[in-house]
Motif scaffolding. Structure first.
Motif, PDB file in Angstrom:
ATOM      1  N   LYS A  31     120.205  32.777  63.149  1.00  0.00           N
ATOM      2  CA  LYS A  31     118.793  32.967  62.851  1.00  0.00           C
ATOM      3  C   LYS A  31     118.630  32.970  61.344  1.00  0.00           C
ATOM      4  CE  LYS A  31     117.910  35.525  66.930  1.00  0.00           C
ATOM      5  NZ  LYS A  31     118.068  36.164  67.908  1.00  0.00           N
ATOM      6  N   LEU A  32     117.585  32.328  60.882  1.00  0.00           N
ATOM      7  CA  LEU A  32     117.317  32.255  59.459  1.00  0.00           C
ATOM      8  C   LEU A  32     115.853  32.594  59.239  1.00  0.00           C
ATOM      9  CD1 LEU A  32     118.659  31.511  56.745  1.00  0.00           C
ATOM     10  CD2 LEU A  32     117.841  29.190  57.097  1.00  0.00           C
ATOM     11  N   SER A  33     115.617  33.668  58.499  1.00  0.00           N
ATOM     12  CA  SER A  33     114.252  34.083  58.175  1.00  0.00           C
ATOM     13  C   SER A  33     113.910  33.563  56.785  1.00  0.00           C
ATOM     14  CB  SER A  33     114.129  35.605  58.204  1.00  0.00           C
ATOM     15  OG  SER A  33     114.287  36.074  59.524  1.00  0.00           O
ATOM     16  N   LEU A  81     112.707  40.038  50.745  1.00  0.00           N
ATOM     17  CA  LEU A  81     114.041  39.499  50.462  1.00  0.00           C
ATOM     18  C   LEU A  81     114.978  40.621  50.027  1.00  0.00           C
ATOM     19  CD1 LEU A  81     115.604  36.809  50.292  1.00  0.00           C
ATOM     20  CD2 LEU A  81     114.900  36.662  47.902  1.00  0.00           C
ATOM     21  N   GLY A 133     116.174  42.741  52.873  1.00  0.00           N
ATOM     22  CA  GLY A 133     116.987  42.077  53.888  1.00  0.00           C
ATOM     23  C   GLY A 133     116.185  41.530  55.043  1.00  0.00           C
ATOM     24  N   GLU A 134     114.873  41.675  54.977  1.00  0.00           N
ATOM     25  CA  GLU A 134     114.019  41.157  56.049  1.00  0.00           C
ATOM     26  C   GLU A 134     113.985  39.631  56.041  1.00  0.00           C
ATOM     27  OE1 GLU A 134     109.367  41.656  57.466  1.00  0.00           O
ATOM     28  OE2 GLU A 134     110.214  43.086  56.048  1.00  0.00           O
ATOM     29  N   LEU A 135     114.223  39.038  54.874  1.00  0.00           N
ATOM     30  CA  LEU A 135     114.280  37.589  54.721  1.00  0.00           C
ATOM     31  C   LEU A 135     115.659  37.178  54.246  1.00  0.00           C
ATOM     32  CD1 LEU A 135     110.947  36.774  52.800  1.00  0.00           C
ATOM     33  CD2 LEU A 135     111.402  36.467  55.242  1.00  0.00           C
ATOM     34  N   ASP A 136     116.076  35.974  54.663  1.00  0.00           N
ATOM     35  CA  ASP A 136     117.326  35.403  54.173  1.00  0.00           C
ATOM     36  C   ASP A 136     117.078  34.514  52.962  1.00  0.00           C
ATOM     37  OD1 ASP A 136     119.015  36.415  56.321  1.00  0.00           O
ATOM     38  OD2 ASP A 136     117.873  35.057  57.605  1.00  0.00           O
ATOM     39  N   LEU A 137     115.883  33.964  52.878  1.00  0.00           N
ATOM     40  CA  LEU A 137     115.534  33.024  51.824  1.00  0.00           C
ATOM     41  C   LEU A 137     114.045  33.134  51.566  1.00  0.00           C
ATOM     42  CD1 LEU A 137     116.204  30.366  50.144  1.00  0.00           C
ATOM     43  CD2 LEU A 137     115.557  29.123  52.214  1.00  0.00           C
TER      44      LEU A 137
END
Length: 161
Positions: A92-94, A138, A141-145
């Protein structure tokens, strides 16, 4: 509980022949017998009845077999999925996208990725927000990018640690 012992038990429960199960597993009958004995000691119940060369599951063994098979299958599936994730083949990538950035741009990138890599199972989770909110997401840690723009009056974005 030893995972390998569960695999051994499952094979023996399937074949119900010590020699055949040991051969299929590529181990000695002594090793197989030891593994089952250890399981029985840990569980506190007999799993097998030995009748000469034949093996028969006890009532406990029949019940445990269902759970053991399901457990081994789940762990093997987990190993497979972790391997795919480590190789970048699934996961999974957010991705956060600044509201000012064209949303179509990132959706086209994802579409191209999927066309080039149809065998990979990656779930993309897109979030749109203002740059400041994306940077906070970001950092947490809620987003990866995050694809962001500079804030008005700011020459450079802060470094994330």
């Amino acid at each position: 509980m030893n995972f390998q012992h569960l695999e051994y038990f499952n094979e023996l429960a399937e074949t119900q022949y010590m020699a055949q199960a040991a051969e299929k597993l590529g181990i000695s009958q002594t090793t197989l017998s030891y593994a089952v004995k250890k399981l029985e000691e840990e569980l506190g119940v007999p799993l097998l009845e030995r009748e000469g060369r034949n093996i028969r599951l006890t009532v406990y063994g029949k019940v445990f077999k269902e759970y053991s098979e399901a457990g081994v299958q789940q762990i093997q599936e987990g190993r497979r999925q972790l391997s795919e994730m480590a190789l970048g083949e699934s996961g999974k990538l957010s991705i956060g996208v600044a509201k000012i950035v064209a949303h179509k741009f990132i959706t086209d990138v994802i579409k191209d990725y999927r066309q080039v890599n149809p065998e990979y199972r990656v779930d993309f989770n897109l979030k749109r927000a203002v740059t400041g909110k994306l940077l906070d997401m970001l950092q947490s840690g809620e987003l990866d990018l995050a694809i962001v723009t500079t804030r008005p009056g700011v020459k450079r974005l802060p470094a994330l640690t």
